[in-house]
Scaffold this motif. Structure first.
Motif, PDB file in Angstrom:
ATOM      1  N   GLY A  96       0.949  -1.191  -0.023  1.00  0.00           N
ATOM      2  CA  GLY A  96       0.122   0.071  -0.114  1.00  0.00           C
ATOM      3  C   GLY A  96       0.872   1.134  -0.001  1.00  0.00           C
ATOM      4  N   ASP A  97       2.080   1.090   0.202  1.00  0.00           N
ATOM      5  CA  ASP A  97       2.895   2.323   0.187  1.00  0.00           C
ATOM      6  C   ASP A  97       3.187   2.798  -1.168  1.00  0.00           C
ATOM      7  OD1 ASP A  97       3.210   2.265   2.932  1.00  0.00           O
ATOM      8  OD2 ASP A  97       5.214   1.447   3.019  1.00  0.00           O
ATOM      9  N   ILE A 123       3.986   4.952  -7.653  1.00  0.00           N
ATOM     10  CA  ILE A 123       3.383   3.454  -7.896  1.00  0.00           C
ATOM     11  C   ILE A 123       3.170   3.051  -6.682  1.00  0.00           C
ATOM     12  CG2 ILE A 123       3.908   1.327  -8.945  1.00  0.00           C
ATOM     13  CD1 ILE A 123       5.521   2.646 -11.062  1.00  0.00           C
ATOM     14  N   GLU A 124       2.002   2.230  -6.668  1.00  0.00           N
ATOM     15  CA  GLU A 124       1.881   1.436  -5.197  1.00  0.00           C
ATOM     16  C   GLU A 124       2.608   0.278  -5.169  1.00  0.00           C
ATOM     17  OE1 GLU A 124      -1.927  -0.002  -2.848  1.00  0.00           O
ATOM     18  OE2 GLU A 124      -2.206   0.481  -4.689  1.00  0.00           O
ATOM     19  N   PHE A 125       3.031  -0.066  -4.015  1.00  0.00           N
ATOM     20  CA  PHE A 125       4.158  -1.006  -3.779  1.00  0.00           C
ATOM     21  C   PHE A 125       3.701  -2.380  -4.178  1.00  0.00           C
ATOM     22  CE2 PHE A 125       6.446  -3.949  -0.981  1.00  0.00           C
ATOM     23  CZ  PHE A 125       7.807  -3.641  -1.457  1.00  0.00           C
ATOM     24  N   GLU A 126       2.150  -2.670  -3.920  1.00  0.00           N
ATOM     25  CA  GLU A 126       1.730  -3.997  -4.296  1.00  0.00           C
ATOM     26  C   GLU A 126       1.849  -4.209  -5.848  1.00  0.00           C
ATOM     27  OE1 GLU A 126      -1.978  -6.524  -2.960  1.00  0.00           O
ATOM     28  OE2 GLU A 126      -2.143  -4.530  -3.039  1.00  0.00           O
ATOM     29  N   ALA A 127       1.205  -2.996  -6.475  1.00  0.00           N
ATOM     30  CA  ALA A 127       1.731  -3.372  -8.060  1.00  0.00           C
ATOM     31  C   ALA A 127       2.849  -3.479  -8.616  1.00  0.00           C
ATOM     32  CB  ALA A 127       0.823  -1.835  -8.787  1.00  0.00           C
ATOM     33  N   LEU A 128       3.729  -2.718  -8.040  1.00  0.00           N
ATOM     34  CA  LEU A 128       5.200  -3.197  -8.522  1.00  0.00           C
ATOM     35  C   LEU A 128       5.465  -4.510  -7.983  1.00  0.00           C
ATOM     36  CD1 LEU A 128       7.613  -1.774  -9.536  1.00  0.00           C
ATOM     37  CD2 LEU A 128       8.403  -1.115  -7.366  1.00  0.00           C
ATOM     38  N   LEU A 129       5.194  -5.031  -7.155  1.00  0.00           N
ATOM     39  CA  LEU A 129       5.446  -6.482  -6.827  1.00  0.00           C
ATOM     40  C   LEU A 129       4.884  -7.321  -7.609  1.00  0.00           C
ATOM     41  CD1 LEU A 129       5.304  -6.854  -2.746  1.00  0.00           C
ATOM     42  CD2 LEU A 129       7.254  -7.118  -4.294  1.00  0.00           C
ATOM     43  N   GLU A 130       3.650  -7.175  -8.292  1.00  0.00           N
ATOM     44  CA  GLU A 130       2.923  -8.044  -8.940  1.00  0.00           C
ATOM     45  C   GLU A 130       3.598  -8.020 -10.343  1.00  0.00           C
ATOM     46  OE1 GLU A 130      -1.209  -6.572  -8.892  1.00  0.00           O
ATOM     47  OE2 GLU A 130      -1.510  -7.491  -7.133  1.00  0.00           O
ATOM     48  N   ARG A 131       4.014  -6.893 -10.831  1.00  0.00           N
ATOM     49  CA  ARG A 131       4.985  -6.791 -12.193  1.00  0.00           C
ATOM     50  C   ARG A 131       6.196  -7.216 -12.109  1.00  0.00           C
ATOM     51  NH1 ARG A 131       5.014  -0.920 -14.931  1.00  0.00           N
ATOM     52  NH2 ARG A 131       4.851  -0.037 -12.692  1.00  0.00           N
TER      53      ARG A 131
END
Length: 135
Positions: A96-97, A123-131
């Motif tokens: 969420g960061d 960019i939201e940290f979760e979205a970056l992790l998914e990418r």
């Protein structure tokens, strides 16, 4: 040219160890080829008996010199580690960061020039992790 470079490397004292690689292997300091061609006092004062006695003493002390070199090397590594740990600032992110993502040359747009942004986001940290996980 390579033999001269290797000779210089092997007969130069290293900072971390405090000894030359040559002395750690053979237990004695190397005579520079110039000293053999044009004798110095170090070369002229040596006799066969004193040379052999000195070599025996050096070989007896070789293990101690190697152990001392290992201790100095470990101490230097600890000093470097301590310095790095003082300067390093670890950052932990939570889901969420919002963060900024570095744009590398390979991921820049085709027509992006040198004045294009170096960061993309936030960019939201979760979205970056998914990418990253998808790649």
């Amino acid at each position: 040219m390579l033999p001269g470079i290797l000779w210089a490397y092997r007969t130069t004292a290293k900072t971390g160890v405090g000894e030359t690689p040559f002395s750690l292997v053979y237990g004695a300091e190397a005579l520079i080829p110039v000293e053999i061609g044009k004798p110095s006092t170090r070369y002229t004062q040596a006799t066969e008996e004193s040379n052999e006695e000195e070599m025996r003493i050096n070989l007896d002390l070789l293990e101690e010199r190697r152990d001392a070199a290992l201790i100095r090397m470990a101490a230097q590594k600890q000093t470097i580690e301590r310095y790095y740990n003082q300067k390093a600032h670890l950052r932990y992110f939570n889901i969420g960061d919002f963060i900024l993502k570095k744009v590398f040359q390979s991921t820049k747009a085709v027509n992006a020039g040198k004045l294009s942004p170096n960061w993309e986001g936030p960019i939201e940290f979760e979205a970056l992790l998914e990418r990253v996980c998808m790649s």
